[in-house]
Each structure stands twice: as C-alpha cells, then as structure tokens.
Design an enzyme around this catalytic site. Structure first.
Site, PDB file in Angstrom:
ATOM      1  N   VAL A   1      -7.809 -10.081  -7.824  1.00 34.96           N
ATOM      2  CA  VAL A   1      -8.476  -9.138  -6.913  1.00 34.96           C
ATOM      3  C   VAL A   1      -7.467  -8.361  -6.054  1.00 34.96           C
ATOM      4  O   VAL A   1      -7.670  -7.168  -5.776  1.00 34.96           O
ATOM      5  CB  VAL A   1      -9.492  -9.906  -6.020  1.00 34.96           C
ATOM      6  N   GLY A   2      -6.371  -9.017  -5.642  1.00 32.36           N
ATOM      7  CA  GLY A   2      -5.388  -8.391  -4.727  1.00 32.36           C
ATOM      8  C   GLY A   2      -4.955  -6.992  -5.160  1.00 32.36           C
ATOM      9  O   GLY A   2      -5.131  -6.022  -4.414  1.00 32.36           O
TER      10      GLY A   2
ATOM     11  N   GLN B   1      -5.364  -1.503   9.836  1.00 35.80           N
ATOM     12  CA  GLN B   1      -5.090  -2.797   9.214  1.00 35.80           C
ATOM     13  C   GLN B   1      -5.650  -3.916  10.090  1.00 35.80           C
ATOM     14  O   GLN B   1      -5.402  -3.959  11.297  1.00 35.80           O
ATOM     15  CB  GLN B   1      -3.575  -2.961   9.019  1.00 35.80           C
ATOM     16  N   LEU B   2      -6.389  -4.810   9.477  1.00 33.58           N
ATOM     17  CA  LEU B   2      -6.999  -5.930  10.205  1.00 33.58           C
ATOM     18  C   LEU B   2      -6.346  -7.246   9.779  1.00 33.58           C
ATOM     19  O   LEU B   2      -5.877  -7.351   8.649  1.00 33.58           O
ATOM     20  CB  LEU B   2      -8.493  -5.960   9.932  1.00 33.58           C
TER      21      LEU B   2
ATOM     22  N   LYS C   1       0.839  -1.212   0.000  1.00 35.64           N
ATOM     23  CA  LYS C   1       0.000   0.000   0.000  1.00 35.64           C
ATOM     24  C   LYS C   1       0.867   1.253   0.000  1.00 35.64           C
ATOM     25  O   LYS C   1       0.597   2.207  -0.733  1.00 35.64           O
ATOM     26  CB  LYS C   1      -0.930   0.003   1.226  1.00 35.64           C
TER      27      LYS C   1
ATOM     28  N   ARG D   1     -19.370 -14.035   4.275  1.00 31.13           N
ATOM     29  CA  ARG D   1     -20.187 -12.886   4.725  1.00 31.13           C
ATOM     30  C   ARG D   1     -19.397 -11.985   5.668  1.00 31.13           C
ATOM     31  O   ARG D   1     -19.945 -11.405   6.611  1.00 31.13           O
ATOM     32  CB  ARG D   1     -21.480 -13.368   5.376  1.00 31.13           C
ATOM     33  N   SER D   2     -18.073 -11.893   5.424  1.00 34.04           N
ATOM     34  CA  SER D   2     -17.251 -11.024   6.277  1.00 34.04           C
ATOM     35  C   SER D   2     -17.623  -9.570   6.030  1.00 34.04           C
ATOM     36  O   SER D   2     -18.177  -9.220   4.979  1.00 34.04           O
ATOM     37  CB  SER D   2     -15.772 -11.232   5.964  1.00 34.04           C
TER      38      SER D   2
ATOM     39  N   ASP E   1     -11.560   2.684   3.977  1.00 35.08           N
ATOM     40  CA  ASP E   1     -11.798   1.236   3.957  1.00 35.08           C
ATOM     41  C   ASP E   1     -13.292   0.942   3.755  1.00 35.08           C
ATOM     42  O   ASP E   1     -13.670  -0.176   3.404  1.00 35.08           O
ATOM     43  CB  ASP E   1     -11.400   0.651   5.321  1.00 35.08           C
TER      44      ASP E   1
END
Ligand code: GUN
Length: 320
Positions: free
Chosen positions: A293-294, A118-119, A74, A191-192, A143
């Site tokens: 996707v990343g 960040q998670l 990032k 379903r996060s 986010d």
C-alpha cells in the site's frame, strides 16, 4: 485502470494447508505504482506546454523522523513525474495562526495545484488538526481529507472529489486482482479519517457490503473470518492473525510498523498490521509490507495533483 496481469506475483508455497496446497498471490504495490507513475509522467509531459507544470506543496510542522522520510519520498516521486513539489517546514514552535497563514498563502498561489499538510502535526503548541486540514482549499486538497471532499465521498459523489490517497491506492490494488468488489462482504479495521473511514465509503460506493471494526469491536476474529475483502489500517504490528482470515480472501495491509530486529543493521524492520507469514497461507491475494500500500499512497497523491492541475488548466481555458 491498469492491466492487472502485470503486477501479480504468483508464489507457490512449499507447505500444505488444511489438506490443500496453498497458493498465495502477492499484489505488488511497487509494480502497480510504477505503472501509475509512468502514466502520470507522460500526462505531465503532454500538459507542459509553455513551461506549465503541476505544483504541489507539502507543509510540515516540526521534525518527526517518519514524516521526514515520507516527505522525501513524495518529493522524489514528484520530481520523477515532472511535478514541481515544494517542502515548507515550520518549526515545532509554530502557532496555529502561523500554520493557517501559510495555508492561506498557498491557497492563493495559482501555480500550486495541490497542498497537503503532513500529519501528525509535531508542535509544542496546541493546534487543531481538523481546523488546519479544513483550511486547505477543497480545490487543492489532494489529500482528500477536508470536510467538503470527505462529505462528497461519504455521499457517493466519487467523481466530484479528491479521493484520499491510501484508500484510493487500496482500491487500485483490489482492482489488480480482477475480483469484482460489488456484492462482496468487505471488512475494514480502523476508522481513522485518512484510512479507515474513507476506505469504508469507497468500498460501499463500489457496492460492497461493509463492516468497519475498531477498538470497541467485540469479536474481531469473528468479523475478520467473514471478510471476502479485508483492509487493515489499525496501526498495530501483526495484529491480524492468519488463522482469522477467510480462505481465499483479498487482504490489503495499510500498516507501517517498526519492530526490533537484531539481524538488521538498523536494529529494526518494517511490518504491517497483518501477520504476513500466516495470512499468506490462507489469503487468495495479499499485499506485502513494505512494497504494498505504501508506494500506492504516494502514487495516488501524484495522481490527485495532476488531476487538480488539469482542472486548473480547464478552468483557465474556459475563462478565455
Ligand atoms: N501522514 C501519514 N500518511 C499521511 C497522508 O496520507 N497524508 C498526510 N497528510 N499525512 C500523512
């Protein structure tokens, strides 16, 4: 929207499937994200009069290897675009109160337009993730996971919120196919709060009929077989088998899983949640892992940050 012809690699398979010659079209996140980053770099250049730059803070608690890697990517991409990105790392011993104090400081700092926590949080103390992510000012929540932004998305107010980066990146990749989402049967696995739930909402408000599957879904292969658009964010390596996939479906794989591979110097390789080799033979379009996707997730974070900076400038101008 980006022109879709540029990022589709049409690869003819040498095998036959079900009596027909299969042709899989790979949707490249590397190419699409490069186009987005280039557009953002120009936008930032245009807004950088008198030294103005969009500002982003990535707040990390602890020292997880995967988070370190995501954050370094990032920061690198932000620098390429001209975003002033800062990494704030708190030790694993940080308390919830300390984390909240840091968030308040960033919320109050006018030179920061985007803040992400960040998670997952890597702390020896018990920290309420929900409380922490909701402490981020909705105006800086690039986010898109605070209750306010998530609530707007769930009600269909898409233009009035920050869209979560991974689902937004998935939508961009789906757009690249040129296939209209409206009226399609879409299936989301997972379903996060960061992937599956907002993906459901985004597809729904783009007028798909959406089924969301999760750990209690009874017959997953049966659900997957109905999907004209399939988005998988389950966090389990190679979980979706190609045989389940509907012929010609759009398959978007959000998984990033490390599996042992003795042929690699690192002793491991990255795979998605979809068994790529078999899904490739049935899907009309498919995203690779890595390179799907990343990179789009990172590009969409930058897009939200630039959007937030633009909104900040507009507010400043209207005050004068
Ligand atoms: N950890 C893995 N992906 C993400 C993301 O998109 N946002 C945040 N905040 N943490 C993550």
């Amino acid at each position: 929207m980006i022109s879709f012809a540029a990022n589709l690699c049409r690869l003819e398979l040498s095998c036959f499937h079900g009596g027909r010659r299969s042709i899989a079209t790979v949707i490249s996140g590397n190419i699409t994200s490069k186009l987005v980053r280039e557009r953002l770099r120009k936008e930032v250049e245009e807004m950088s009069f008198s030294g103005f730059r969009p500002g982003l803070v990535v707040l990390q608690v602890g020292d997880r290897d995967d988070s370190n890697l995501y954050i370094s990517t990032k920061l690198k991409v932000a620098a390429q675009i001209g975003i002033e990105a800062k990494h704030v790392r708190l030790p694993t011993t940080a308390t919830q109160e300390e984390v909240l104090q840091h968030i308040t400081l960033v919320n109050q700092n006018p030179s920061v337009h985007g803040l992400i926590v960040q998670l997952p949080l890597d702390s020896v103390n018990s920290i309420n993730t929900e409380l922490v992510t909701n402490a981020v000012s909705p105006e800086k929540d690039v986010d898109g996971i605070s209750c306010e932004n998530a609530g707007k998305l769930s009600r269909g107010d898409l233009a009035d919120c920050f869209l979560p980066c991974t689902p937004n990146g998935c939508m961009e990749l789906i757009r690249q196919t040129g296939v209209s989402v409206a009226g399609k049967h879409a299936v989301v696995i997972g379903r996060s709060k960061i992937v599956g739930a907002p993906m459901h909402d985004l597809l729904l408000w783009n007028h798909a009929t959406v089924t969301t599957c999760h750990s209690k879904t009874r017959d997953l292969p049966e659900q997957v077989a109905k999907a004209e658009i399939l988005v998988v964010g389950a966090g389990r390596a190679d979980m979706v088998r190609g045989e389940w996939v509907k012929e010609g479906a759009i398959v978007i794989d959000c998984g990033i899983n490390h599996v042992p591979d003795e042929t690699k110097p690192s002793g491991k390789r990255v795979v998605g949640d979809v068994h790529y080799a078999s899904a490739y033979q049935r899907a009309g379009f498919i995203t690779p892992v890595p390179g799907g996707v990343g990179p789009m997730t990172v590009a969409m974070l930058m897009e939200n940050t630039v959007k937030s900076a633009r909104r900040f400038l507009q507010r400043e101008l209207s005050r004068r």
